[in-house]
Design a protein around this motif. Structure first.
Motif, PDB file in Angstrom:
ATOM      1  N   LYS A  14      -9.254  -3.183  -3.480  1.00  0.00           N
ATOM      2  CA  LYS A  14     -10.683  -2.967  -3.715  1.00  0.00           C
ATOM      3  C   LYS A  14     -11.071  -1.522  -3.417  1.00  0.00           C
ATOM      4  O   LYS A  14     -11.923  -0.956  -4.081  1.00  0.00           O
ATOM      5  N   LYS A  15     -10.418  -0.950  -2.406  1.00  0.00           N
ATOM      6  CA  LYS A  15     -10.705   0.439  -2.041  1.00  0.00           C
ATOM      7  C   LYS A  15      -9.952   1.427  -2.918  1.00  0.00           C
ATOM      8  O   LYS A  15     -10.422   2.526  -3.169  1.00  0.00           O
ATOM      9  N   ARG A  16      -8.772   1.031  -3.356  1.00  0.00           N
ATOM     10  CA  ARG A  16      -7.914   1.918  -4.149  1.00  0.00           C
ATOM     11  C   ARG A  16      -7.426   1.186  -5.402  1.00  0.00           C
ATOM     12  O   ARG A  16      -6.252   0.835  -5.507  1.00  0.00           O
ATOM     13  N   PRO A  17      -8.328   0.914  -6.350  1.00  0.00           N
ATOM     14  CA  PRO A  17      -7.944   0.126  -7.531  1.00  0.00           C
ATOM     15  C   PRO A  17      -6.869   0.789  -8.397  1.00  0.00           C
ATOM     16  O   PRO A  17      -6.193   0.106  -9.156  1.00  0.00           O
ATOM     17  N   ASP A  18      -6.669   2.086  -8.256  1.00  0.00           N
ATOM     18  CA  ASP A  18      -5.661   2.771  -9.066  1.00  0.00           C
ATOM     19  C   ASP A  18      -4.327   2.968  -8.333  1.00  0.00           C
ATOM     20  O   ASP A  18      -3.453   3.667  -8.824  1.00  0.00           O
ATOM     21  N   ASP A  19      -4.161   2.318  -7.197  1.00  0.00           N
ATOM     22  CA  ASP A  19      -2.909   2.424  -6.440  1.00  0.00           C
ATOM     23  C   ASP A  19      -1.873   1.468  -7.045  1.00  0.00           C
ATOM     24  O   ASP A  19      -1.918   0.254  -6.822  1.00  0.00           O
ATOM     25  N   ASP A  20      -0.954   2.036  -7.802  1.00  0.00           N
ATOM     26  CA  ASP A  20       0.062   1.228  -8.491  1.00  0.00           C
ATOM     27  C   ASP A  20       0.971   0.475  -7.523  1.00  0.00           C
ATOM     28  O   ASP A  20       1.371  -0.656  -7.805  1.00  0.00           O
ATOM     29  N   HIS A  21       1.298   1.101  -6.405  1.00  0.00           N
ATOM     30  CA  HIS A  21       2.172   0.446  -5.426  1.00  0.00           C
ATOM     31  C   HIS A  21       1.523  -0.832  -4.897  1.00  0.00           C
ATOM     32  O   HIS A  21       2.179  -1.874  -4.788  1.00  0.00           O
ATOM     33  N   VAL A  22       0.250  -0.754  -4.591  1.00  0.00           N
ATOM     34  CA  VAL A  22      -0.474  -1.921  -4.068  1.00  0.00           C
ATOM     35  C   VAL A  22      -0.548  -3.009  -5.145  1.00  0.00           C
ATOM     36  O   VAL A  22      -0.321  -4.190  -4.854  1.00  0.00           O
ATOM     37  N   ALA A  23      -0.827  -2.618  -6.373  1.00  0.00           N
ATOM     38  CA  ALA A  23      -0.878  -3.595  -7.476  1.00  0.00           C
ATOM     39  C   ALA A  23       0.472  -4.291  -7.630  1.00  0.00           C
ATOM     40  O   ALA A  23       0.535  -5.516  -7.812  1.00  0.00           O
ATOM     41  N   PHE A  24       1.544  -3.522  -7.525  1.00  0.00           N
ATOM     42  CA  PHE A  24       2.879  -4.095  -7.622  1.00  0.00           C
ATOM     43  C   PHE A  24       3.159  -5.045  -6.456  1.00  0.00           C
ATOM     44  O   PHE A  24       3.715  -6.136  -6.653  1.00  0.00           O
ATOM     45  N   GLN A  25       2.730  -4.659  -5.263  1.00  0.00           N
ATOM     46  CA  GLN A  25       2.925  -5.511  -4.083  1.00  0.00           C
ATOM     47  C   GLN A  25       2.154  -6.823  -4.237  1.00  0.00           C
ATOM     48  O   GLN A  25       2.643  -7.886  -3.837  1.00  0.00           O
ATOM     49  N   ILE A  26       0.974  -6.764  -4.814  1.00  0.00           N
ATOM     50  CA  ILE A  26       0.201  -7.989  -5.052  1.00  0.00           C
ATOM     51  C   ILE A  26       0.971  -8.922  -5.991  1.00  0.00           C
ATOM     52  O   ILE A  26       1.071 -10.129  -5.736  1.00  0.00           O
ATOM     53  N   MET A  27       1.537  -8.359  -7.040  1.00  0.00           N
ATOM     54  CA  MET A  27       2.330  -9.177  -7.966  1.00  0.00           C
ATOM     55  C   MET A  27       3.537  -9.778  -7.254  1.00  0.00           C
ATOM     56  O   MET A  27       3.869 -10.957  -7.463  1.00  0.00           O
ATOM     57  N   LYS A  28       4.185  -9.003  -6.385  1.00  0.00           N
ATOM     58  CA  LYS A  28       5.336  -9.511  -5.635  1.00  0.00           C
ATOM     59  C   LYS A  28       4.929 -10.666  -4.718  1.00  0.00           C
ATOM     60  O   LYS A  28       5.637 -11.667  -4.625  1.00  0.00           O
ATOM     61  N   VAL A  29       3.785 -10.505  -4.059  1.00  0.00           N
ATOM     62  CA  VAL A  29       3.324 -11.559  -3.146  1.00  0.00           C
ATOM     63  C   VAL A  29       3.015 -12.828  -3.931  1.00  0.00           C
ATOM     64  O   VAL A  29       3.395 -13.929  -3.518  1.00  0.00           O
TER      65      VAL A  29
END
Length: 161
Positions: free
Chosen positions: A138-153
């Motif tokens: 929510k704070k960093r919507p363009d953070d690809d690493h975080v988006a990838f981690q969400i998919m992994k979780v």
């Protein structure tokens, strides 16, 4: 700077007179708390002194300065400190001097939230990891690493959208 910020459309001489009266009134108001808080004259300004007083932002900041990574012994305390962060520092105030502090505290929170999410993943607590990654996103919507981690979780926990 304070005079210009508080009284932008007033003659500087009148602004400084207003400041002097305001400081005098604050000192009178705070007089009964002089063991804890005082206003001192320094150079060409004022200094707010806090004695025997805990400041939440200092406690929060100091915790993350000395506690670099969550682990089995400190993760509960680590999470409690992460949860203390409720948003941008003094968000409701529009002062230029707050911007660097807002940025710094927000960066500290994101950094430690990522560390905490990684820790939760390492102990297979996908619910907590996901909660943190979504908050970071929510704070960093363009953070690809975080988006990838969400998919992994989601993949690890078999949670599907």
């Amino acid at each position: 700077m304070v005079v210009e910020t508080i009284w932008p459309n007033i003659d500087p001489e009148k602004g400084f007179a207003n400041l002097y009266v305001s400081i005098y009134n604050m000192r009178k108001t705070l007089q009964h708390l002089n063991h804890f808080i005082s206003i001192a004259n320094i150079d060409e300004g004022y200094l707010l002194r806090l004695n025997k007083t805990k400041v939440d932002k200092n406690i929060w900041y100091n915790f993350f300065e000395k506690t670099l990574h969550p682990n089995q012994e400190n993760y509960t305390d680590y999470q409690e400190h992460l949860d203390l962060y409720k948003g941008l520092y003094l968000e409701e105030l529009d002062y230029v001097w707050t911007e660097p502090l807002r940025f710094r505290f927000d960066e500290i929170w994101v950094h430690h939230a990522k560390k905490s999410a990684e820790f939760y993943l390492s102990i297979k607590d996908t619910e907590q990891a996901l909660r943190l990654y979504l908050a970071i996103s929510k704070k960093r919507p363009d953070d690809d690493h975080v988006a990838f981690q969400i998919m992994k979780v989601y993949d690890l926990s078999l949670i599907h959208i």
